[in-house]
Design a protein around this motif. Sequence first.
Motif, PDB file in Angstrom:
ATOM      1  N   ASN A 201     -20.918 -10.155  30.286  1.00 25.53           N
ATOM      2  CA  ASN A 201     -20.909  -9.525  28.969  1.00 25.53           C
ATOM      3  C   ASN A 201     -19.636  -8.697  28.814  1.00 25.53           C
ATOM      4  O   ASN A 201     -19.415  -7.744  29.554  1.00 25.53           O
ATOM      5  N   PRO A 202     -18.762  -9.015  27.858  1.00 32.19           N
ATOM      6  CA  PRO A 202     -17.511  -8.252  27.723  1.00 32.19           C
ATOM      7  C   PRO A 202     -17.725  -6.781  27.384  1.00 32.19           C
ATOM      8  O   PRO A 202     -16.890  -5.938  27.721  1.00 32.19           O
ATOM      9  N   VAL A 203     -18.855  -6.462  26.746  1.00 34.10           N
ATOM     10  CA  VAL A 203     -19.122  -5.062  26.394  1.00 34.10           C
ATOM     11  C   VAL A 203     -19.344  -4.230  27.654  1.00 34.10           C
ATOM     12  O   VAL A 203     -19.051  -3.028  27.679  1.00 34.10           O
ATOM     13  N   THR A 204     -19.855  -4.850  28.718  1.00 32.94           N
ATOM     14  CA  THR A 204     -20.031  -4.150  29.995  1.00 32.94           C
ATOM     15  C   THR A 204     -18.712  -3.555  30.459  1.00 32.94           C
ATOM     16  O   THR A 204     -18.652  -2.409  30.925  1.00 32.94           O
ATOM     17  N   HIS A 205     -17.657  -4.306  30.314  1.00 35.76           N
ATOM     18  CA  HIS A 205     -16.349  -3.854  30.772  1.00 35.76           C
ATOM     19  C   HIS A 205     -15.787  -2.775  29.843  1.00 35.76           C
ATOM     20  O   HIS A 205     -15.101  -1.853  30.300  1.00 35.76           O
ATOM     21  N   GLY A 206     -16.094  -2.875  28.541  1.00 32.01           N
ATOM     22  CA  GLY A 206     -15.688  -1.823  27.627  1.00 32.01           C
ATOM     23  C   GLY A 206     -16.401  -0.513  27.913  1.00 32.01           C
ATOM     24  O   GLY A 206     -15.790   0.569  27.892  1.00 32.01           O
TER      25      GLY A 206
END
Length: 255
Positions: A201-206
């Motif tokens: 999930n890209p939001v995890t990295h954000g």
Amino acid sequence: MTAAVLALWRREVLVFVRDRARFVGVLAQPVLFWVLFGFGFQGAVSVPGSDASYLEYLLPGMIVLAVLFTAIYSTISVVEDRQSGVLQAALVAPQPRLAIVLGVVLGGTTLALLQAVLIGLLAPFVGLRPGVGGTLVAVGAAGLVGATFTALGFGMAWRLKTTRAFHAVMNVVLIPIWLLSGAFFPLSGAPDALRWVMLANPVTHGVTLLRYGLEGLPAGVPGTTLGLLPSALVTVGGAVLAVVWAAATARRPVY
């Protein structure tokens, strides 16, 4: 093209700010969730490898929640403009369609950053006091997540014909993405299968990048094993890909 982008940016900001109910609602919801969940689960949820309170752990996630909702729902204007004929008028203007994409993305990102800063002012109340470097990282993370989801919202709004359809699709997408980002519960405490989903999930990295900023560099981030550089690369890459996809979508005919 620059003048067109700035004009669209200004319009997006003014439309959102003048709609006081939407502005207050997007700001109040994450703060309310933060208070309810933070105090409600404070004795039940612990952050592995840290003595941070759950209120402290949850705040970056609430900032990201505000960013997501602000960014996505600022692009409802694309659907509304199609219905009113404003979008068709903009398309026949002597400006490339990329100007429309950049104007809307810039406007949505600006609004998302505004909401992030307002909620971020709560950080000192839970012991988070980032320095100048940490603040810049946190603001950059919020801006990148805002740009990513404004672009994604633009692409979906370009394809959908009604605001009802837009709300339905976005609600199905937004809540699971946020819940599986490490915003609500620590990545390191998740089951293996769920952990892989969260890592994809890209939001995890954000969220992780935002935590690094708020916790103060170069401190580690409680509840995660993700590094600063990988999180930054994924967050930047996600924003670039989302804007490219939105620009490609804008080449499609508008019905």
